[in-house]
Write an enzyme that holds these catalytic residues in place. Structure first.
Site, PDB file in Angstrom:
ATOM      1  N   ASP A   1      80.754  33.070 106.981  1.00 41.74           N
ATOM      2  CA  ASP A   1      79.333  32.703 106.867  1.00 41.74           C
ATOM      3  C   ASP A   1      79.152  31.365 106.174  1.00 41.74           C
ATOM      4  OD1 ASP A   1      79.443  35.818 107.012  1.00 41.74           O
ATOM      5  OD2 ASP A   1      77.498  35.144 107.773  1.00 41.74           O
TER       6      ASP A   1
ATOM      7  N   GLY B   1      74.771  37.292 112.367  1.00 42.41           N
ATOM      8  CA  GLY B   1      76.008  36.539 112.582  1.00 42.41           C
ATOM      9  C   GLY B   1      75.690  35.068 112.347  1.00 42.41           C
TER      10      GLY B   1
ATOM     11  N   ARG C   1      67.668  34.219 105.242  1.00 37.73           N
ATOM     12  CA  ARG C   1      68.992  34.726 104.839  1.00 37.73           C
ATOM     13  C   ARG C   1      69.733  33.583 104.139  1.00 37.73           C
ATOM     14  NH1 ARG C   1      72.333  38.485 108.654  1.00 37.73           N
ATOM     15  NH2 ARG C   1      72.952  39.257 106.603  1.00 37.73           N
TER      16      ARG C   1
ATOM     17  N   GLN D   1      78.737  46.935 111.399  1.00 43.24           N
ATOM     18  CA  GLN D   1      78.815  45.961 112.512  1.00 43.24           C
ATOM     19  C   GLN D   1      80.119  46.113 113.296  1.00 43.24           C
ATOM     20  OE1 GLN D   1      77.816  45.230 109.387  1.00 43.24           O
ATOM     21  NE2 GLN D   1      76.452  43.484 109.307  1.00 43.24           N
TER      22      GLN D   1
ATOM     23  N   LYS E   1      81.482  38.845 105.523  1.00 42.85           N
ATOM     24  CA  LYS E   1      80.917  40.175 105.275  1.00 42.85           C
ATOM     25  C   LYS E   1      81.643  40.909 104.154  1.00 42.85           C
ATOM     26  CE  LYS E   1      78.067  41.565 106.742  1.00 42.85           C
ATOM     27  NZ  LYS E   1      76.815  41.372 105.948  1.00 42.85           N
TER      28      LYS E   1
END
Ligand code: MRU
Length: 332
Positions: A228, A47, A83, A187, A239
Site C-alpha cells: 500500500d 486495493g 483512506r 480478502q 495488509k
C-alpha cells in the site's frame, strides 16, 4: 472472465462491488465525487492501485460540479481523506489535479475523464510488466504464498502479486498458490480465492496462522505480496498480517517479495515508521458476515495494515524490474 474493477461507461463509473464477492457479482454506478468517496471508504473498491484509479475518476466527476481549480483541489483532498495508508490514492489524485492545472484551454469534465482512463490503462500496463519481471524469480512448479488480495480486483486489472502469479502460471501451469484468509475482512478467502478459482489457477486457502506450519513442512517456495505504501528505505506497508508472514519466511529461509508499481513508492518518507496506518471499525473484528463471534463489549483494536521492514524483503518487483529494498532510491 476479464475482471474490470473500474470501468468508464461513457456517462458514469462502474465499479465491481467487492463487498459482495464471492456471494454475488454486482456492479455499482458512480455519478458524483461524493459517491466515489463513499465507495472507497466502504471498500466497494479497494486495493492500493484500484483506489488510486477510483480517486482519479472521482476528481473527474467533481469537475462536473466545478471547474474552478481551487475547488477541484478541495474535492481532491476530500477523496484523499477516505483512506490514509495507500499512497496510490494521493498519487493519482495529485496527478489529476496537476493535469487540470496545466490545461491552458480550460478544465472540462471530459478532459479529466480522458486522463483518468489513461491512468487506468497505465496501471494495467504496469501490472503486466510487474508480472513479467516477477515471473523470472518463480521456480518451476513453485508454490507461492500470498496475503490479502493484490489481484485484478485490487488494481485496474491483472494485479501486482497475482500479476506475478498470472504471468508465472502462463509459462508454467504447475505453479500453484496458497492464499492466506486475511482476517479481519477475508480478502484472501473472498477475493484472491475467487479470482484464482475463476481462472483455473490452483489455489489452496489457509487461515492466517497456518503459514509457519506449511513453511516448516517445506511446502512454500516463495512469498509474493502487494503493498500500500513503500518508504524510501524499502520498508513496505501492506495488509495487516503481512509482517508476521515475512518473519516466518525469514525464519525458514523462504524468499519474500513485494510486488508494486512505482505509484506505491513514497520517496517523501524516509522509513516505514512514518507511514500512517488506518484504524478500522471494531465490527470487522467482532463480527463475521454480520454475526457476533466474541463476547459483547470485549476490547478490540483493528489496524488495517502493518509495515514489513526492508531487511525482511528479498526484492521489490516493480514495472522497471526487481530492486533490492536498499537500492530503491536508485530505481525511482
Ligand atoms: O484494505 P485493502 O483491501 O484495500 O488492502 C489491500 C492490500 O493490502 C493489498 O495487498 C495492497 O493494496 C496491494 S493491492 C495490489
Amino acid at each position: 472472465m476479464i475482471i474490470k474493477p473500474i470501468e468508464w461507461t461513457g456517462t458514469s463509473v462502474k465499479l465491481i462491488d467487492q463487498t459482495k464477492i464471492p456471494y454475488e457479482y454486482t456492479t455499482v454506478e458512480i455519478n458524483t465525487y461524493k459517491e466515489m468517496a463513499t465507495a472507497i471508504k466502504d471498500m466497494i473498491v479497494r486495493g492500493a492501485p484500484a483506489i488510486g484509479v477510483a480517486g482519479a475518476f472521482g476528481v473527474a466527476l467533481g469537475a462536473r460540479e466545478t471547474t474552478d481549480l481551487k475547488k477541484l483541489k478541495e474535492i481532491g483532498e476530500y477523496l484523499k481523506a477516505t483512506r490514509p495508508t495507500a499512497v496510490n490514492l494521493m498519487w493519482a489524485v495529485d496527478k489529476q489535479i496537476n493535469y487540470a492545472a496545466g490545461l491552458i484551454t480550460g478544465i472540462t469534465p471530459d478532459k479529466l475523464i480522458e486522463n483518468a482512463v489513461n491512468i487506468l490503462n497505465d496501471d494495467i500496463d504496469r501490472c503486466k510488466r510487474i508480472g513479467d519481471h516477477g515471473a523470472t524469480i518463480v521456480p518451476k512448479g513453485a508454490t507461492i504464498l500470498t496475503h490479502c488480495n493484490a489481484g485484478a480486483l485490487a488494481t485496474a486489472g491483472y494485479g501486482t502479486a497475482l500479476g506475478v502469479v498470472r504471468s508465472a502460471y502462463a509459462n508454467d501451469p504447475t505453479v500453484q498458490v496458497f492464499a492466506d484468509e486475511t482476517r479481519p475482512r477475508q480478502q484472501g478467502a473472498k477475493l484472491t480465492a475467487w479470482e484464482l478459482v475463476n481462472e483455473g489457477i490452483p489455489v489452496t486457502l489457509i487461515t492466517d496462522g497456518m503459514c509457519g506450519y506449511f513453511m516448516k513442512k517445506g511446502m512454500i517456495d516463495l512469498v509474493v505480496v502487494g503493498a500500500d505504501r513503500i518508504a524510501a528505505n524499502g520498508d513496505a506497508a501492506n495488509k495487516i498480517g503481512t509482517y508476521t508472514v515475512a518473519i516466518a519466511a525469514k525464519a525458514h529461509n523462504i524468499p519474500f517479495y513485494v510486488a508494486a508499481p512505482h505509484s506505491t513508492i513514497d520517496m517523501s518518507l524516509e522509513s516505514g515508521d512514518l507511514i500512517e496506518i488506518e484504524e478500522r471499525d471494531r465490527e470487522e473484528v467482532t463480527h463475521i458476515n454480520g454475526k457476533l463471534i466474541c463476547p459483547e463489549g470485549v476490547n478490540v483494536i483493528n489496524p488495517g495494515f502493518d509495515v514489513t521492514p526492508a531487511e525482511y524483503i528479498t526484492g521489490i518487483i516493480t514495472e522497471t524490474g526487481i530492486h533490492k529494498p536498499s537500492e530503491l532510491v536508485l530505481a525511482v
